[in-house]
Design an enzyme around this catalytic site. Structure first.
Site, PDB file in Angstrom:
ATOM      1  N   LYS A   1     -17.464  -6.552   6.652  1.00 46.07           N
ATOM      2  CA  LYS A   1     -16.204  -7.268   6.884  1.00 46.07           C
ATOM      3  C   LYS A   1     -15.892  -7.237   8.376  1.00 46.07           C
ATOM      4  O   LYS A   1     -16.278  -6.311   9.064  1.00 46.07           O
ATOM      5  CB  LYS A   1     -15.055  -6.590   6.129  1.00 46.07           C
ATOM      6  CG  LYS A   1     -14.958  -6.992   4.672  1.00 46.07           C
ATOM      7  CD  LYS A   1     -13.629  -6.538   4.081  1.00 46.07           C
ATOM      8  CE  LYS A   1     -13.524  -6.824   2.595  1.00 46.07           C
ATOM      9  NZ  LYS A   1     -12.293  -6.310   2.009  1.00 46.07           N
TER      10      LYS A   1
ATOM     11  N   ARG B   1      -2.140  -6.172  -8.467  1.00 51.22           N
ATOM     12  CA  ARG B   1      -1.055  -7.123  -8.229  1.00 51.22           C
ATOM     13  C   ARG B   1      -1.072  -8.273  -9.215  1.00 51.22           C
ATOM     14  O   ARG B   1      -0.049  -8.886  -9.497  1.00 51.22           O
ATOM     15  CB  ARG B   1      -1.183  -7.729  -6.820  1.00 51.22           C
ATOM     16  CG  ARG B   1      -0.783  -6.826  -5.707  1.00 51.22           C
ATOM     17  CD  ARG B   1      -1.339  -7.318  -4.404  1.00 51.22           C
ATOM     18  NE  ARG B   1      -2.795  -7.220  -4.405  1.00 51.22           N
ATOM     19  CZ  ARG B   1      -3.552  -7.362  -3.318  1.00 51.22           C
ATOM     20  NH1 ARG B   1      -2.996  -7.641  -2.163  1.00 51.22           N
ATOM     21  NH2 ARG B   1      -4.857  -7.239  -3.401  1.00 51.22           N
TER      22      ARG B   1
ATOM     23  N   SER C   1      -2.769  -7.596   3.088  1.00 52.04           N
ATOM     24  CA  SER C   1      -3.023  -7.469   4.528  1.00 52.04           C
ATOM     25  C   SER C   1      -3.342  -8.838   5.115  1.00 52.04           C
ATOM     26  O   SER C   1      -2.935  -9.150   6.239  1.00 52.04           O
ATOM     27  CB  SER C   1      -4.180  -6.503   4.782  1.00 52.04           C
ATOM     28  OG  SER C   1      -3.890  -5.226   4.284  1.00 52.04           O
TER      29      SER C   1
ATOM     30  N   HIS D   1       0.844  -1.201   0.000  1.00 51.50           N
ATOM     31  CA  HIS D   1       0.000   0.000   0.000  1.00 51.50           C
ATOM     32  C   HIS D   1       0.886   1.261   0.000  1.00 51.50           C
ATOM     33  O   HIS D   1       0.623   2.211  -0.737  1.00 51.50           O
ATOM     34  CB  HIS D   1      -0.867   0.066   1.259  1.00 51.50           C
ATOM     35  CG  HIS D   1      -1.903  -1.001   1.391  1.00 51.50           C
ATOM     36  ND1 HIS D   1      -2.002  -1.810   2.491  1.00 51.50           N
ATOM     37  CD2 HIS D   1      -2.923  -1.380   0.565  1.00 51.50           C
ATOM     38  CE1 HIS D   1      -3.029  -2.640   2.358  1.00 51.50           C
ATOM     39  NE2 HIS D   1      -3.597  -2.418   1.192  1.00 51.50           N
TER      40      HIS D   1
HETATM   41  P1  ADP Z   1      -9.834  -3.584  -0.527  1.00 55.07           P
HETATM   42  O1  ADP Z   1     -10.606  -4.362   0.516  1.00 55.07           O
HETATM   43  O2  ADP Z   1     -10.517  -2.346  -0.992  1.00 55.07           O
HETATM   44  O3  ADP Z   1      -9.297  -4.412  -1.664  1.00 55.07           O
HETATM   45  P2  ADP Z   1      -7.098  -3.443   0.423  1.00 55.07           P
HETATM   46  O4  ADP Z   1      -6.570  -2.701   1.613  1.00 55.07           O
HETATM   47  O5  ADP Z   1      -6.931  -4.912   0.399  1.00 55.07           O
HETATM   48  O6  ADP Z   1      -8.608  -3.000   0.313  1.00 55.07           O
HETATM   49  O7  ADP Z   1      -6.441  -2.866  -0.896  1.00 55.07           O
HETATM   50  C1  ADP Z   1      -6.597  -1.524  -1.270  1.00 55.07           C
HETATM   51  C2  ADP Z   1      -5.971  -1.304  -2.645  1.00 55.07           C
HETATM   52  O8  ADP Z   1      -4.563  -1.517  -2.556  1.00 55.07           O
HETATM   53  C3  ADP Z   1      -6.463  -2.264  -3.728  1.00 55.07           C
HETATM   54  O9  ADP Z   1      -6.525  -1.554  -4.954  1.00 55.07           O
HETATM   55  C4  ADP Z   1      -5.396  -3.316  -3.782  1.00 55.07           C
HETATM   56  O10 ADP Z   1      -5.328  -3.920  -5.060  1.00 55.07           O
HETATM   57  C5  ADP Z   1      -4.161  -2.462  -3.519  1.00 55.07           C
HETATM   58  N1  ADP Z   1      -3.061  -3.244  -2.973  1.00 55.07           N
HETATM   59  C6  ADP Z   1      -3.062  -4.031  -1.871  1.00 55.07           C
HETATM   60  N2  ADP Z   1      -1.862  -4.614  -1.674  1.00 55.07           N
HETATM   61  C7  ADP Z   1      -1.067  -4.207  -2.708  1.00 55.07           C
HETATM   62  C8  ADP Z   1       0.275  -4.487  -3.119  1.00 55.07           C
HETATM   63  N3  ADP Z   1       1.055  -5.323  -2.433  1.00 55.07           N
HETATM   64  N4  ADP Z   1       0.738  -3.886  -4.234  1.00 55.07           N
HETATM   65  C9  ADP Z   1      -0.066  -3.063  -4.936  1.00 55.07           C
HETATM   66  N5  ADP Z   1      -1.338  -2.766  -4.631  1.00 55.07           N
HETATM   67  C10 ADP Z   1      -1.839  -3.327  -3.532  1.00 55.07           C
END
Ligand code: ADP
Length: 176
Positions: free
Chosen positions: A52, A101, A139, A28
């Site tokens: 969630k 990703r 996460s 992130h």
């Molecule tokens: P959500 O529940 O909205 O998917 P996340 O916190 O899992 O929330 O992810 C938020 C955004 O960050 C999403 O667009 C996800 O694809 C991106 N993201 C999460 N981890 C990574 C990573 N390692 N590299 C690039 N983008 C990421």
């Protein structure tokens, strides 16, 4: 020439990076740093999603995000529970930033972006490709490792590592 007709005049570009951030990872953070360079203001918005069951409360997630983005002056941390496009309008933001990703991410993100476009044509979604270093990082993976007391220092900033340790402090009964 009036300021409005001067097309050299710079429009204030506000982007929103929405997500769960439960908790924020280096993946992130990499997107935040890169997106902050592309826009005048970047709002990292924690989705307050009641369906969630998060490990960290919205306030805890916001505090961790604020802590790890302290050095980025044009990054603001906020949360929202409304429809994303409505929240965007309320913040006068034009662009949604999301990270990709994998092909699996792409399919889901395409669906989300198309839905948001349907809801509000004036809002654009911009995708940033993951830093290959973090393409496997989520996460959920971090929580899974931390739950078993595994090493997460290469995956999350120190403040997040400490917060995870606080959540998964072993209690006496855990050793059976
Ligand atoms: P959500 O529940 O909205 O998917 P996340 O916190 O899992 O929330 O992810 C938020 C955004 O960050 C999403 O667009 C996800 O694809 C991106 N993201 C999460 N981890 C990574 C990573 N390692 N590299 C690039 N983008 C990421």
């Amino acid at each position: 020439m009036s300021p409005r007709s001067n097309n050299l005049e710079h429009e204030h570009r506000i982007a929103v990076y929405p997500g769960s951030f439960d908790p924020v990872t280096f993946g992130h953070l990499d997107i935040i740093r890169r997106a902050a360079k592309q826009f005048d203001q970047l709002i990292v918005a924690v989705l307050n999603n009641t369906s969630k069951r998060p490990l960290f409360s919205v306030d805890e997630r916001k505090k961790l995000l604020a802590d790890v983005t302290r050095d980025l002056p044009n990054v603001e941390i906020d949360s929202f529970r409304d429809l994303l496009v409505r929240y965007m309008r309320s913040r006068q933001a034009q662009v949604i930033v999301r990270g990709i990703r994998s092909v699996t991410d792409f399919e889901y993100e395409l669906q989300m972006a198309s839905t948001n476009r349907q809801l509000d044509e004036g809002i654009e979604t911009v995708f940033m490709m993951t830093n290959p270093k973090y393409s496997y990082l989520s996460s959920s993976i971090v929580k899974e490792i931390a739950k078993f007391n595994g090493p997460v220092q290469d995956l999350v900033p120190p403040a997040v590592e400490a917060a995870l340790q606080g959540k998964y402090k072993p209690s006496l009964g855990d050793f059976n």
